[in-house]
Design a protein around this motif. Structure first.
Motif, PDB file in Angstrom:
ATOM      1  N   ASN A 335      44.110  43.032  26.740  1.00  0.00           N
ATOM      2  CA  ASN A 335      44.416  43.710  28.004  1.00  0.00           C
ATOM      3  C   ASN A 335      44.082  42.824  29.204  1.00  0.00           C
ATOM      4  OD1 ASN A 335      45.340  45.889  29.534  1.00  0.00           O
ATOM      5  ND2 ASN A 335      43.288  46.765  29.723  1.00  0.00           N
ATOM      6  N   ALA A 336      44.513  41.560  29.118  1.00  0.00           N
ATOM      7  CA  ALA A 336      44.185  40.598  30.167  1.00  0.00           C
ATOM      8  C   ALA A 336      45.118  40.757  31.367  1.00  0.00           C
ATOM      9  CB  ALA A 336      44.282  39.183  29.622  1.00  0.00           C
ATOM     10  N   LYS A 337      44.526  40.636  32.551  1.00  0.00           N
ATOM     11  CA  LYS A 337      45.290  40.741  33.803  1.00  0.00           C
ATOM     12  C   LYS A 337      44.689  39.796  34.835  1.00  0.00           C
ATOM     13  CE  LYS A 337      46.006  45.723  33.052  1.00  0.00           C
ATOM     14  NZ  LYS A 337      45.725  47.064  33.603  1.00  0.00           N
ATOM     15  N   PHE A 338      45.509  39.382  35.799  1.00  0.00           N
ATOM     16  CA  PHE A 338      44.979  38.600  36.912  1.00  0.00           C
ATOM     17  C   PHE A 338      45.727  38.956  38.185  1.00  0.00           C
ATOM     18  CE2 PHE A 338      48.520  35.945  35.608  1.00  0.00           C
ATOM     19  CZ  PHE A 338      48.994  35.410  36.800  1.00  0.00           C
ATOM     20  N   TYR A 339      45.058  38.683  39.328  1.00  0.00           N
ATOM     21  CA  TYR A 339      45.666  38.999  40.627  1.00  0.00           C
ATOM     22  C   TYR A 339      45.171  38.041  41.682  1.00  0.00           C
ATOM     23  CZ  TYR A 339      46.345  41.215  45.146  1.00  0.00           C
ATOM     24  OH  TYR A 339      46.682  41.435  46.453  1.00  0.00           O
ATOM     25  N   LYS A 340      46.111  37.555  42.498  1.00  0.00           N
ATOM     26  CA  LYS A 340      45.816  36.982  43.800  1.00  0.00           C
ATOM     27  C   LYS A 340      46.931  37.415  44.730  1.00  0.00           C
ATOM     28  CE  LYS A 340      47.474  32.184  43.844  1.00  0.00           C
ATOM     29  NZ  LYS A 340      47.791  32.172  45.286  1.00  0.00           N
ATOM     30  N   THR A 341      46.838  37.146  45.996  1.00  0.00           N
ATOM     31  CA  THR A 341      47.698  37.782  46.981  1.00  0.00           C
ATOM     32  C   THR A 341      49.182  37.710  46.634  1.00  0.00           C
ATOM     33  OG1 THR A 341      46.086  37.270  48.706  1.00  0.00           O
ATOM     34  CG2 THR A 341      48.309  37.841  49.429  1.00  0.00           C
ATOM     35  N   ASP A 342      49.686  36.561  46.206  1.00  0.00           N
ATOM     36  CA  ASP A 342      51.132  36.412  45.963  1.00  0.00           C
ATOM     37  C   ASP A 342      51.470  36.170  44.499  1.00  0.00           C
ATOM     38  OD1 ASP A 342      49.988  33.965  45.771  1.00  0.00           O
ATOM     39  OD2 ASP A 342      51.365  32.921  47.109  1.00  0.00           O
ATOM     40  N   LEU A 343      50.496  36.334  43.613  1.00  0.00           N
ATOM     41  CA  LEU A 343      50.744  36.049  42.206  1.00  0.00           C
ATOM     42  C   LEU A 343      49.870  36.965  41.356  1.00  0.00           C
ATOM     43  CD1 LEU A 343      52.462  33.891  40.631  1.00  0.00           C
ATOM     44  CD2 LEU A 343      50.320  32.643  40.335  1.00  0.00           C
ATOM     45  N   SER A 344      50.472  37.597  40.360  1.00  0.00           N
ATOM     46  CA  SER A 344      49.717  38.449  39.453  1.00  0.00           C
ATOM     47  C   SER A 344      50.400  38.460  38.099  1.00  0.00           C
ATOM     48  CB  SER A 344      49.596  39.874  40.011  1.00  0.00           C
ATOM     49  OG  SER A 344      50.873  40.475  40.139  1.00  0.00           O
ATOM     50  N   GLY A 345      49.686  38.944  37.096  1.00  0.00           N
ATOM     51  CA  GLY A 345      50.283  38.954  35.771  1.00  0.00           C
ATOM     52  C   GLY A 345      49.426  39.709  34.778  1.00  0.00           C
ATOM     53  N   LYS A 346      49.997  39.951  33.610  1.00  0.00           N
ATOM     54  CA  LYS A 346      49.278  40.625  32.537  1.00  0.00           C
ATOM     55  C   LYS A 346      49.823  40.159  31.195  1.00  0.00           C
ATOM     56  CE  LYS A 346      50.145  44.930  31.658  1.00  0.00           C
ATOM     57  NZ  LYS A 346      50.348  46.412  31.780  1.00  0.00           N
ATOM     58  N   CYS A 347      49.002  40.260  30.168  1.00  0.00           N
ATOM     59  CA  CYS A 347      49.374  39.861  28.818  1.00  0.00           C
ATOM     60  C   CYS A 347      48.255  40.300  27.888  1.00  0.00           C
ATOM     61  CB  CYS A 347      49.590  38.343  28.737  1.00  0.00           C
ATOM     62  SG  CYS A 347      48.157  37.380  29.262  1.00  0.00           S
ATOM     63  N   ASP A 348      48.321  39.876  26.629  1.00  0.00           N
ATOM     64  CA  ASP A 348      47.232  40.215  25.714  1.00  0.00           C
ATOM     65  C   ASP A 348      46.008  39.344  25.986  1.00  0.00           C
ATOM     66  OD1 ASP A 348      46.238  41.532  23.122  1.00  0.00           O
ATOM     67  OD2 ASP A 348      46.003  39.386  22.712  1.00  0.00           O
ATOM     68  N   SER A 349      46.215  38.035  26.184  1.00  0.00           N
ATOM     69  CA  SER A 349      45.103  37.106  26.379  1.00  0.00           C
ATOM     70  C   SER A 349      45.475  36.023  27.383  1.00  0.00           C
ATOM     71  CB  SER A 349      44.698  36.445  25.050  1.00  0.00           C
ATOM     72  OG  SER A 349      44.345  37.414  24.093  1.00  0.00           O
ATOM     73  N   ILE A 350      44.451  35.508  28.058  1.00  0.00           N
ATOM     74  CA  ILE A 350      44.625  34.403  29.012  1.00  0.00           C
ATOM     75  C   ILE A 350      43.691  33.279  28.611  1.00  0.00           C
ATOM     76  CG2 ILE A 350      44.420  33.673  31.425  1.00  0.00           C
ATOM     77  CD1 ILE A 350      44.961  36.554  32.248  1.00  0.00           C
ATOM     78  N   HIS A 351      44.202  32.043  28.693  1.00  0.00           N
ATOM     79  CA  HIS A 351      43.403  30.854  28.374  1.00  0.00           C
ATOM     80  C   HIS A 351      43.537  29.874  29.533  1.00  0.00           C
ATOM     81  CE1 HIS A 351      42.434  26.922  26.609  1.00  0.00           C
ATOM     82  NE2 HIS A 351      41.787  27.564  25.644  1.00  0.00           N
ATOM     83  N   PHE A 352      42.388  29.548  30.180  1.00  0.00           N
ATOM     84  CA  PHE A 352      42.414  28.588  31.288  1.00  0.00           C
ATOM     85  C   PHE A 352      41.533  27.399  30.946  1.00  0.00           C
ATOM     86  CE2 PHE A 352      40.087  27.057  35.110  1.00  0.00           C
ATOM     87  CZ  PHE A 352      41.138  26.350  35.682  1.00  0.00           C
ATOM     88  N   ASP A 353      42.095  26.198  31.033  1.00  0.00           N
ATOM     89  CA  ASP A 353      41.390  24.947  30.747  1.00  0.00           C
ATOM     90  C   ASP A 353      41.246  24.177  32.052  1.00  0.00           C
ATOM     91  OD1 ASP A 353      40.503  22.441  29.985  1.00  0.00           O
ATOM     92  OD2 ASP A 353      41.711  22.392  28.162  1.00  0.00           O
TER      93      ASP A 353
END
Length: 572
Positions: A335-353
């Motif tokens: 239940n992964a989600k992210f938000y910033k003013t002009d960009l957002s998204g959702k998916c099962d998982s997020i991986h940031f390197d």
């Protein structure tokens, strides 16, 4: 010898007279073991017998305690004693006190010692064998309660620590100290500074009840109520707690720390701050592992970082941050989600390197760039490693971009292809390239916002140019095949590309939207831990209700330390 015989006859007569005045079982008479150079001075010490040492010190005994001194002023009728010079008081084989002067009341068994007082406890009386030495200018000793206390600064040294405070009380039976005001513990590995602290001599455990700071070689802990095991450097705080640990600041309602396992955890209203990268994780449960340089967080967990002077919020049922400061990897699971003013998204998982600057959205991802919805099998956001700004976007397999027609608010502009590649300029998505088996449906208007027609085209590649997050131009490459249809000539059923799924109701419009109902209804666990200081409430009640308080003063500091000492000697 004759003088000593007379002295003994005199003392015997006084004892007999005293015994006739009250029942034998009530007598708590101070006994003289050795007295020499007997005199009296009724002008200065009316009713007192004065003894001074010869080759031996004067010695008294009272209910299991022995006292030696150079000069003794003994009020036998009152059963009180004033001792002067090289004082030594011994109780069994566990307690010994030395000083320059002492007043002792045999009825209340209260003593006041002053002038370089030293109290030593071997711990043998309790079987622990844990010794300590207390040094202070003035010490009050209550033999009835087996307690001693000071109000004018004291130093305690035991096998592990050196402790100092303005005010302190020592309980002999549990071998416990209660310290108040400017409490300081010195150990080769750490220091503790506290407003109020309880310390157990045998276990070396400390309980803190006011603003307290523990400073170790690799950590710093602040709390206003907490526990600390000084032997193994482990403990927890349950009020306004903060730990500075491994380039991170950990705050929460309850925070636990253990030096040996290099581990810290926190519960309820947690904030974990990365002091190197200025990132923050908030949650209601978190764990920090120093050896792995990792943070695990759950229960409404969110990571907050700064991107282009805009906060990026990333949420998952579980967050896991690992790696050294310049090689952090952040994972958001389920239940992964992210938000910033002009960009957002959702998916099962997020991986940031962090080392590659790549953010991957895994399993059924959807991305919103302002009003543009993008979907595909996998979505990648790539940041410029030098500028730390968003640089590009990749949607791999089944790329699909949709936006609601901003004029009619009924139709949808659509473009699809095998893959999508986007380019960010000044933090805004400016160019979108769709490649392989591309298709477009696009509503076209003139300058007066009148619908010209609906463009429906297929080709090998499409480039979409955006301005202010709206489509400015579309360019078709390699044998485009399509036309602009008047609205009446294109059936509604033909105005959506195959695979069209509009997910506008899922769009994340604010940082609060990254949390669902379960996140917002989490029941916080009840924090249990350090109770109120032992004896404080009980002694306060005793002090308030006892008109014959032996301290001579019913007021006390938090019910613990009398403001003035007991009046041991009534007559001077």
């Amino acid at each position: 010898m004759f003088r000593l015989v007379l002295l003994n006859i005199f003392l015997f007569s006084l004892c007999l007279a005293s015994a006739q005045e009250q029942p034998e079982e009530e007598v708590k008479q101070i006994n003289i073991v050795y007295g020499a150079n007997f005199t009296k001075d009724e002008a200065q010490f009316p009713g007192a017998s004065i003894f001074s040492k010869d080759e031996r010190q004067v010695q008294f005994e009272h209910q299991g305690a022995d006292l030696w001194c150079d000069i003794a002023i003994f009020y036998q009728k009152e059963n009180k004693l004033k001792a002067i010079g090289n004082i030594r008081m011994k109780q069994g084989d566990s307690i010994q006190m030395t000083g320059g002067k002492i007043n002792y009341d045999g009825n209340t068994r209260l003593a006041k010692a002053w002038e370089k007082v030293v109290l030593r406890s071997t711990g043998k009386g309790t079987g622990s064998g844990s010794g300590m030495t207390l040094r202070t200018d003035t010490l009050y000793f209550d033999r009835e309660k087996q307690e001693s206390y000071y109000t004018s600064y004291g130093t305690i040294v035991d096998s592990a620590n050196t402790l100092t405070s303005e005010i302190g009380r020592y309980f002999m039976v549990p071998e416990k100290f209660q310290f108040v005001e400017n409490v300081h513990i010195l150990n080769p590995e750490y220091t503790i500074d506290s407003k109020q602290l309880d310390y157990y001599q045998n276990s070396k455990n400390a309980y803190m009840y006011g603003p307290s700071t523990i400073t170790g070689k690799t950590y710093k802990i602040y709390c206003e109520r907490g526990f600390y095991d000084t032997k193994i450097e482990s403990g927890y705080g349950i009020k306004n707690t903060r730990i500075d640990y491994n380039n991170r600041i950990i705050e929460g309602d309850s925070v636990y720390f253990d030096k040996t396992s290099q581990f810290a955890s926190a519960t309820n209203n947690i904030v974990v701050t990365d002091t190197v990268n200025n990132g923050v994780i908030r949650a209601h449960y978190a764990e920090v592992f120093k050896a792995k340089d990792s943070v695990f967080a759950t229960k409404r967990a969110v990571s907050i970082s700064l991107v282009e002077q805009d906060s990026l919020y990333m949420h998952g049922d579980t967050l896991l941050l690992t790696g050294k400061p310049d090689k952090r990897i952040l994972r958001a699971f389920r239940n992964a989600k992210f938000y910033k003013t002009d960009l957002s998204g959702k998916c099962d998982s997020i991986h940031f390197d962090q080392s590659s600057g790549i953010t991957q959205l895994i399993k059924e991802p959807v991305l919103w760039n302002v009003d543009n919805q993008m979907t595909g099998d996998s979505i990648y956001l790539i940041s410029d490693m030098e500028t730390e700004k968003l640089d590009s976007l990749k949607v791999i397999n089944n790329a699909f971009i949709i936006s609601l027609d901003s004029i009619s608010m009924e139709g949808y502009n659509q473009a699809k292809g095998k893959d999508l590649f986007g380019k960010f300029i000044d933090n805004s998505l400016k160019i979108v390239d769709l490649v392989k088996n591309t298709e477009v449906i696009y509503y076209m208007y003139n300058d007066d916002d009148e619908l010209i027609g609906i463009n429906k085209t297929i080709c090998s590649k499409i480039r979409i140019t955006l301005a202010e997050n709206d489509i400015e131009d579309i360019t078709f490459y390699t044998n485009p095949d399509g036309d602009i249809f008047p609205e009446v000539d294109l059936p509604v059923s033909s105005r959506k590309l195959k695979g069209f799924i509009w997910r506008g109701d899922e769009r994340i419009l604010s940082k609060d939207d990254i949390f669902d109902e379960d996140d917002n209804n989490i029941q916080l666990v009840k924090i249990n831990g350090v109770d109120n200081p032992l004896d404080l409430e009980e002694e306060q009640q005793e002090d308030d209700g006892n008109e014959n308080d032996p301290s001579g003063n019913s007021e006390s500091i938090k019910g613990l330390i009398p403001k003035k000492g007991p009046p041991i000697q009534k007559k001077e």
